[in-house]
Design a protein around this motif. Sequence first.
Motif, short mmCIF file in Angstrom:
data_model
loop_
_atom_site.label_atom_id
_atom_site.label_comp_id
_atom_site.label_asym_id
_atom_site.label_seq_id
_atom_site.Cartn_x
_atom_site.Cartn_y
_atom_site.Cartn_z
N GLU A 1 -8.79 -77.59 -23.47
CA GLU A 1 -9.80 -77.01 -22.60
C GLU A 1 -11.10 -78.20 -22.24
O GLU A 1 -12.00 -77.75 -21.36
N ASP A 2 -10.92 -79.25 -22.92
CA ASP A 2 -12.30 -79.98 -22.71
C ASP A 2 -12.22 -80.61 -21.23
O ASP A 2 -13.07 -81.28 -20.73
N LEU A 3 -11.18 -80.99 -20.71
CA LEU A 3 -11.01 -81.57 -19.27
C LEU A 3 -10.48 -80.17 -18.45
O LEU A 3 -9.51 -79.51 -18.57
N ALA A 4 -11.17 -80.16 -17.17
CA ALA A 4 -10.94 -79.33 -16.21
C ALA A 4 -9.86 -80.00 -15.35
O ALA A 4 -9.41 -81.12 -15.31
N ASP A 5 -8.71 -79.08 -14.61
CA ASP A 5 -8.04 -79.63 -13.76
C ASP A 5 -8.54 -80.65 -12.70
O ASP A 5 -9.71 -80.47 -12.12
N GLY A 6 -7.86 -81.98 -12.58
CA GLY A 6 -8.53 -83.10 -11.80
C GLY A 6 -9.55 -83.95 -12.36
O GLY A 6 -10.24 -84.59 -11.69
N GLN A 7 -9.89 -83.57 -13.59
CA GLN A 7 -10.87 -84.48 -14.26
C GLN A 7 -10.25 -85.55 -14.85
O GLN A 7 -9.27 -85.64 -15.30
N VAL A 8 -11.29 -86.71 -14.99
CA VAL A 8 -10.76 -87.98 -15.82
C VAL A 8 -11.76 -88.48 -16.70
O VAL A 8 -12.95 -88.28 -16.60
N ARG A 9 -11.23 -88.69 -18.09
CA ARG A 9 -12.16 -88.94 -19.04
C ARG A 9 -11.82 -90.39 -19.55
O ARG A 9 -10.68 -90.85 -19.51
N HIS A 10 -12.85 -91.28 -19.71
CA HIS A 10 -12.61 -92.42 -20.35
C HIS A 10 -12.62 -92.33 -21.93
O HIS A 10 -13.47 -91.68 -22.39
N ILE A 11 -11.56 -92.88 -22.54
CA ILE A 11 -11.33 -92.72 -23.91
C ILE A 11 -11.15 -94.10 -24.72
O ILE A 11 -10.58 -95.11 -23.91
N LYS A 12 -11.43 -94.40 -25.71
CA LYS A 12 -10.98 -95.70 -26.50
C LYS A 12 -10.39 -95.15 -27.74
O LYS A 12 -10.69 -94.55 -28.43
N ILE A 13 -9.00 -96.07 -28.06
CA ILE A 13 -8.46 -95.87 -29.36
C ILE A 13 -8.30 -97.21 -29.63
O ILE A 13 -7.58 -98.00 -29.22
N GLY A 14 -9.07 -97.41 -30.80
CA GLY A 14 -9.20 -99.00 -31.18
C GLY A 14 -9.70 -99.76 -29.87
O GLY A 14 -10.48 -99.50 -29.63
N LYS A 15 -8.81 -100.71 -29.64
CA LYS A 15 -9.22 -101.48 -28.64
C LYS A 15 -8.71 -101.24 -27.25
O LYS A 15 -9.15 -101.89 -26.22
N ARG A 16 -8.08 -100.12 -27.39
CA ARG A 16 -7.67 -99.77 -26.02
C ARG A 16 -8.34 -98.84 -25.43
O ARG A 16 -9.01 -98.06 -25.70
N ASP A 17 -8.70 -99.23 -24.13
CA ASP A 17 -9.53 -98.52 -23.10
C ASP A 17 -8.38 -97.77 -22.14
O ASP A 17 -7.65 -98.19 -21.60
N ILE A 18 -8.71 -96.65 -22.23
CA ILE A 18 -7.81 -95.52 -21.48
C ILE A 18 -8.45 -94.57 -20.65
O ILE A 18 -9.46 -94.17 -20.90
N ALA A 19 -7.75 -94.16 -19.50
CA ALA A 19 -8.23 -93.09 -18.72
C ALA A 19 -7.34 -91.97 -19.05
O ALA A 19 -6.12 -92.06 -18.81
N LEU A 20 -7.86 -90.77 -19.42
CA LEU A 20 -7.26 -89.70 -19.76
C LEU A 20 -7.50 -88.71 -18.54
O LEU A 20 -8.55 -88.58 -18.08
N VAL A 21 -6.34 -88.12 -17.99
CA VAL A 21 -6.33 -87.59 -16.64
C VAL A 21 -5.78 -86.21 -16.85
O VAL A 21 -4.81 -86.06 -17.40
N ARG A 22 -6.34 -85.21 -16.38
CA ARG A 22 -5.60 -83.93 -16.13
C ARG A 22 -5.18 -83.42 -14.90
O ARG A 22 -6.18 -83.55 -13.93
N VAL A 23 -4.06 -83.09 -14.52
CA VAL A 23 -3.51 -82.62 -13.45
C VAL A 23 -2.64 -81.55 -13.42
O VAL A 23 -1.85 -81.46 -14.27
N GLY A 24 -3.21 -80.31 -13.19
CA GLY A 24 -3.05 -79.07 -13.23
C GLY A 24 -2.78 -78.70 -14.73
O GLY A 24 -3.75 -78.92 -15.59
N GLU A 25 -1.59 -78.43 -15.46
CA GLU A 25 -1.51 -78.14 -16.89
C GLU A 25 -1.11 -79.54 -17.58
O GLU A 25 -0.97 -79.38 -18.83
N GLU A 26 -0.80 -80.52 -16.89
CA GLU A 26 -0.58 -81.90 -17.60
C GLU A 26 -1.62 -82.83 -17.79
O GLU A 26 -2.27 -83.10 -17.10
N TYR A 27 -1.57 -83.42 -18.84
CA TYR A 27 -2.39 -84.48 -19.25
C TYR A 27 -1.87 -86.03 -18.95
O TYR A 27 -0.24 -86.11 -19.20
N PHE A 28 -2.30 -86.91 -18.54
CA PHE A 28 -1.65 -88.48 -18.60
C PHE A 28 -2.71 -89.41 -19.07
O PHE A 28 -3.99 -89.13 -18.91
#
Length: 225
Positions: free
Chosen positions: A133-160
């Motif tokens: 529930e931390d991301l609303a539908d249509g939201q994008v969040r920047h996350i880092k895992i180790g050296k990886r720069d990742i855009a985490l996206v929620r579209v409807g009930e799915e995450y990418f």
Amino acid sequence: MSGKTDRLVRQRFAPGTTTEDLKAYMAPFVATLGYKFNTEDEFVDEVLASELEIMEKTGDVFCPCRIRTGDPKEDAKIVCPCIPFYLEQFAAMRKCWCGLFIRTDVEDGAELIGVIEEPEDGVPVDVPVCRVEDLADGQVRHIKIGKRDIALVRVGEEYFALSNLCRHAYGPLSDGVLDGCYLMCPWHGWRYDVRDGSTDHPDADVRTYEVVMRDGLVMVVVTLH
Ligand code: SF4
Ligand code: FES
């Protein structure tokens, strides 16, 4: 963060440190942040023993669930207890990633236990990055895992999850505009399909990561090399 907190987090432990030494040092420190050790003693001992094993190899108390990058500055953020660096995420989850520490008002920590295996090269690891529930539908969040720069996206009930770096001139895709399944780079408007990282521009697709949801958490699957 205060200089005092910073110094405490970066304390080095001498060879011969025991799990009891770690407990004695960590308990008062995390208490000031609103955390305590998990109520599952066996689990706590297991995680701390793993941390000591890693300390023998690396010289620092890293917890087995965190991915070391090899960059000392980045890795300083995941020396245990890493709580000050992830205050927001941990407060939302009521625990640190592993569940070694839980919020002081949690009575039974059994449900909050996380990953304790040290990731091996080539083995995929599910890394929790937020609550569903931390991301609303249509939201994008920047996350880092180790050296990886990742855009985490929620579209409807799915995450990418896809690389955060636009292939045009490295614009930050997580600052872009999401239109359905298409994420538009904020700098010059290249569009990426968040489902597979593809773009109309030749040889410029970005990589994507599998996302799984478990126990109310969103996890990005990464493989160490
Ligand atoms: S996630 Fe928990 S156990 Fe792991 S390093 Fe951070 S505080 Fe320590
Ligand atoms: S940097 Fe992304 S479109 Fe130019």
